[in-house]
Design an enzyme around this catalytic site. Structure first.
Site, PDB file in Angstrom:
ATOM      1  N   ARG A  54       0.829  -1.201   0.000  1.00  0.00           N
ATOM      2  CA  ARG A  54       0.000   0.000   0.000  1.00  0.00           C
ATOM      3  C   ARG A  54       0.868   1.258   0.000  1.00  0.00           C
ATOM      4  O   ARG A  54       1.988   1.243   0.491  1.00  0.00           O
ATOM      5  CB  ARG A  54      -0.915   0.023   1.222  1.00  0.00           C
ATOM      6  CG  ARG A  54      -2.048  -0.981   1.203  1.00  0.00           C
ATOM      7  CD  ARG A  54      -2.921  -0.824   2.430  1.00  0.00           C
ATOM      8  NE  ARG A  54      -2.183  -1.080   3.665  1.00  0.00           N
ATOM      9  CZ  ARG A  54      -1.740  -0.137   4.490  1.00  0.00           C
ATOM     10  NH1 ARG A  54      -1.950   1.140   4.224  1.00  0.00           N
ATOM     11  NH2 ARG A  54      -1.092  -0.463   5.586  1.00  0.00           N
ATOM     12  N   LYS A 192      -8.478  -2.557   0.749  1.00  0.00           N
ATOM     13  CA  LYS A 192      -8.440  -1.588   1.844  1.00  0.00           C
ATOM     14  C   LYS A 192      -9.240  -0.324   1.534  1.00  0.00           C
ATOM     15  O   LYS A 192      -9.689   0.367   2.450  1.00  0.00           O
ATOM     16  CB  LYS A 192      -6.978  -1.219   2.167  1.00  0.00           C
ATOM     17  CG  LYS A 192      -6.193  -2.358   2.814  1.00  0.00           C
ATOM     18  CD  LYS A 192      -6.877  -2.892   4.074  1.00  0.00           C
ATOM     19  CE  LYS A 192      -5.995  -3.894   4.802  1.00  0.00           C
ATOM     20  NZ  LYS A 192      -6.704  -4.562   5.915  1.00  0.00           N
ATOM     21  N   HIS A 211     -10.387  -3.864  12.358  1.00  0.00           N
ATOM     22  CA  HIS A 211      -9.301  -4.461  11.589  1.00  0.00           C
ATOM     23  C   HIS A 211      -8.822  -5.682  12.363  1.00  0.00           C
ATOM     24  O   HIS A 211      -7.892  -5.614  13.156  1.00  0.00           O
ATOM     25  CB  HIS A 211      -8.166  -3.446  11.409  1.00  0.00           C
ATOM     26  CG  HIS A 211      -7.102  -3.905  10.465  1.00  0.00           C
ATOM     27  ND1 HIS A 211      -5.777  -3.604  10.634  1.00  0.00           N
ATOM     28  CD2 HIS A 211      -7.173  -4.650   9.332  1.00  0.00           C
ATOM     29  CE1 HIS A 211      -5.069  -4.127   9.657  1.00  0.00           C
ATOM     30  NE2 HIS A 211      -5.896  -4.768   8.849  1.00  0.00           N
ATOM     31  N   SER A 229      -0.857  -5.583   9.603  1.00  0.00           N
ATOM     32  CA  SER A 229      -0.316  -6.608   8.719  1.00  0.00           C
ATOM     33  C   SER A 229       1.020  -7.124   9.253  1.00  0.00           C
ATOM     34  O   SER A 229       1.864  -6.352   9.698  1.00  0.00           O
ATOM     35  CB  SER A 229      -0.116  -6.026   7.323  1.00  0.00           C
ATOM     36  OG  SER A 229       0.443  -6.971   6.465  1.00  0.00           O
ATOM     37  N   LYS A 233      -2.573 -12.025  12.227  1.00  0.00           N
ATOM     38  CA  LYS A 233      -4.033 -12.136  12.192  1.00  0.00           C
ATOM     39  C   LYS A 233      -4.488 -13.342  11.373  1.00  0.00           C
ATOM     40  O   LYS A 233      -5.310 -14.144  11.815  1.00  0.00           O
ATOM     41  CB  LYS A 233      -4.665 -10.874  11.595  1.00  0.00           C
ATOM     42  CG  LYS A 233      -4.554  -9.629  12.424  1.00  0.00           C
ATOM     43  CD  LYS A 233      -5.483  -8.533  11.939  1.00  0.00           C
ATOM     44  CE  LYS A 233      -5.425  -8.282  10.463  1.00  0.00           C
ATOM     45  NZ  LYS A 233      -4.095  -7.898   9.973  1.00  0.00           N
ATOM     46  N   THR A 234      -3.961 -13.452  10.165  1.00  0.00           N
ATOM     47  CA  THR A 234      -4.375 -14.545   9.284  1.00  0.00           C
ATOM     48  C   THR A 234      -3.875 -15.885   9.799  1.00  0.00           C
ATOM     49  O   THR A 234      -4.615 -16.865   9.867  1.00  0.00           O
ATOM     50  CB  THR A 234      -3.863 -14.293   7.857  1.00  0.00           C
ATOM     51  OG1 THR A 234      -4.412 -13.072   7.366  1.00  0.00           O
ATOM     52  CG2 THR A 234      -4.255 -15.425   6.927  1.00  0.00           C
ATOM     53  N   ASP A 248      -9.429 -10.669   8.318  1.00  0.00           N
ATOM     54  CA  ASP A 248      -8.877  -9.311   8.336  1.00  0.00           C
ATOM     55  C   ASP A 248      -9.853  -8.194   8.709  1.00  0.00           C
ATOM     56  O   ASP A 248      -9.444  -7.221   9.316  1.00  0.00           O
ATOM     57  CB  ASP A 248      -8.285  -8.995   6.963  1.00  0.00           C
ATOM     58  CG  ASP A 248      -7.379  -7.773   6.971  1.00  0.00           C
ATOM     59  OD1 ASP A 248      -6.530  -7.671   7.877  1.00  0.00           O
ATOM     60  OD2 ASP A 248      -7.507  -6.931   6.080  1.00  0.00           O
ATOM     61  N   ARG A 312       1.861 -12.244  -1.389  1.00  0.00           N
ATOM     62  CA  ARG A 312       0.483 -12.447  -0.948  1.00  0.00           C
ATOM     63  C   ARG A 312      -0.221 -13.520  -1.753  1.00  0.00           C
ATOM     64  O   ARG A 312       0.106 -13.767  -2.916  1.00  0.00           O
ATOM     65  CB  ARG A 312      -0.310 -11.141  -1.110  1.00  0.00           C
ATOM     66  CG  ARG A 312       0.154  -9.994  -0.239  1.00  0.00           C
ATOM     67  CD  ARG A 312      -0.480 -10.048   1.120  1.00  0.00           C
ATOM     68  NE  ARG A 312      -0.070  -8.948   1.979  1.00  0.00           N
ATOM     69  CZ  ARG A 312      -0.627  -8.689   3.147  1.00  0.00           C
ATOM     70  NH1 ARG A 312      -1.614  -9.439   3.604  1.00  0.00           N
ATOM     71  NH2 ARG A 312      -0.195  -7.679   3.882  1.00  0.00           N
TER      72      ARG A 312
END
Length: 521
Positions: A54, A192, A211, A229, A233-234, A248, A312
């Site tokens: 990003r 996003k 988030h 990130s 989390k994942t 997410d 990713r």
């Protein structure tokens, strides 16, 4: 519901539309267009070029009479309506002479808070990403009023003439319900961008937008994992013993939680079948692989970070065997705040009081991980309100207040889990073993840690367990892992001072009991 004026103009400008292709058809289009290649596991691999993460400096909101007094301009960049109009015209002129992939999906698994999104994409693999990350449902009428996203990497801004910072741009016009993305191929900007829109819309309906990832146990006990990130989390929410709600983005309404998305966007760096089997096996036909290096046989090399560490995989939620569909669950029993502490001084797990939970939500401390944003080449200490400040358009206390109300109303327990460094700071110590983190998280979720003997972690005042079966006792208090205790103490004080400096901006805005719940520098 009638289409907006601007949506009609956009639809009329697209002269070569290709509507609603299936995932399989989009893969074939991408291959024919030479946008990517097939990996040995069947996934479509694409390269994003200059932008591999990003670009926050290139994201703007249109400042108009409807948004001027609503948005928090301390955290968000404004642009004029004239800037938006110039860039929109460039995109519409471009769309008139180039093939565009068009589809309608939605965000929000709970039908009451569903947002239709109309995507117009220049690249077939971007449209495959959209198919994987958002929710498709024939019940959504094609003329439903929602947001429109134009994503055209072939359209570049002129920074000086267009009033932006570079050739890359992300412009959110909340009044006209349009998002413009140009000058870059990183697909995460689309994901996003709509998450930011939902963070604007949901609080108006008394829904706390978050988030975080989420899963639910066999007894219906749901859990949330907040974090930026790279904090886990994942990875940590993908648990074979618990159903995955999402990895997410979620909303928390008066009835429970729901996924905002319909897919996962997992980091692939150092991915292995042994450590993350669910994610590993989700990478197959119709999955999008971003910036992953393939060997001569087309086999992904997840350890090769030649292009970026921010490799990713984007796949639909049902590619996870135990995904919960529809992705809606009850009120969470547990919240886990994830941080990747580059100083190497925070404990691997700590239990928070409600006041401490509010303090750490507003602090949102972690370390930005290399590759997630342009220009980040090694972890950097950062504070991000709500563990997702770049995506929060409203004043931060709007979200924090909703968190506090829900913790108190539903008796939710909150823990801080450090997935970062131990035995020294970044460059000297090592990342905390994922096996130990998983064990601690499981002990939190099944209530085992509630029965533990606790001690108070100095300066930060956090409750940490003295023991947890399956985890070396010495790592539970990070000071034990450092050879140089004086160096550890100095690092701990330094981090506490950074917390105090950061939270100073909330003086006079939050109550003293929350302010005093932080570390004593």
């Amino acid at each position: 519901m009638a289409l907006t004026r601007l949506r009609k103009i956009i639809d009329a400008a697209v002269q070569l539309p290709v509507f609603d292709l299936s995932r399989e058809e989009l893969v074939q289009e991408a291959l024919e267009n030479k946008e990517g290649v097939l990996a040995a596991n069947g996934a479509l691999r694409a390269v994003t070029g200059k932008h591999t993460g990003r670009s926050p400096k290139d994201k703007f909101f249109v400042d108009d009479e409807n948004t001027h007094d609503q948005l928090c301009w301390d955290n968000n960049q404004a642009c004029s309506k004239e800037t938006f109009d110039r860039l929109l015209k460039k995109m519409l002129d471009y769309a008139a002479t180039h093939k565009m992939y068009v589809t309608d999906v939605y965000a929000g698994a709970d039908p009451r808070y569903r947002l239709p999104v109309h995507f117009v994409n220049e690249l077939a693999w971007h449209q495959l990403f959209v198919r994987n990350l958002f929710i498709s449902n024939e019940e959504v009428p094609l003329d439903a009023e929602g947001f429109t996203v134009l994503c055209m990497p072939g359209v570049y801004a002129d920074a000086e003439l267009d009033g932006v910072h570079s050739e890359m741009f992300v412009i959110l016009n909340l009044t006209e319900k349009v998002v413009l993305i140009g000058g870059g191929k990183y697909a995460g900007e689309m994901k996003k961008g709509i998450f930011t829109v939902m963070n604007y819309l949901l609080p108006c309906h008394d829904v706390f937008s978050m988030h975080c990832s989420a899963n639910v146990g066999p007894k219906g006990d749901s859990a949330l994992f907040f974090g930026l990130s790279g904090t886990g989390k994942t990875t940590l929410s993908a648990d074979g013993t618990r159903a995955l709600v999402g990895d997410d983005e979620h909303g928390w309404s008066k009835d429970g939680i729901f996924n905002i998305e319909g897919g996962c966007y997992a980091k692939c760096v150092h991915l292995s079948e042994y450590t993350e089997p669910q994610i590993f096996h989700a990478i197959r036909e119709n999955t999008v692989l971003e910036n992953v290096i393939l060997d001569e046989n087309g086999v992904p090399d997840y350890d090769d970070i030649m292009l970026t560490e921010n490799t990713r995989a984007a796949y639909p939620l049902h590619y996870i065997d135990n995904a919960l569909l529809p992705s809606v669950a009850g009120h969470p029993k547990t919240i886990i705040f994830l941080t990747a502490d580059a100083f190497g001084v925070l404990p691997p797990v700590a239990k928070l009081t409600t006041e401490q939970a509010m303090y750490h939500y507003l602090s949102g401390y972690t370390s930005k991980v290399a590759g997630t944003e342009d220009g980040i080449v090694e972890p950097q200490a950062t504070f991000s309100i709500g563990f997702g400040e770049p995506f929060l358009p409203l004043p931060p206390l709007t979200y924090a207040k909703m968190l506090g109300e829900r913790i108190n109303e539903y008796g939710t327990s909150v823990y801080l889990v450090n997935t970062g460094w131990s035995a020294g700071p970044y460059g000297q110590g090592h990342r905390i073993n994922l096996k130990h983190t998983r064990r601690l998280v499981n002990a939190v979720l099944d209530g085992e840690l509630e029965k533990a003997e606790w001690e108070i972690f100095p300066i930060f005042g956090l409750a940490i367990p003295k023991a947890c079966e399956g985890v070396p006792a010495e790592i539970l208090n990070p000071r034990n892992t450092w050879e140089d205790k004086a160096a550890y103490d100095a690092q701990l004080r330094k981090l506490a001072q950074l917390f105090a400096k950061n939270v100073a901006k909330f003086h006079g805005l939050i109550t003293e009991d929350i302010l005093s719940a932080g570390p004593k520098a």
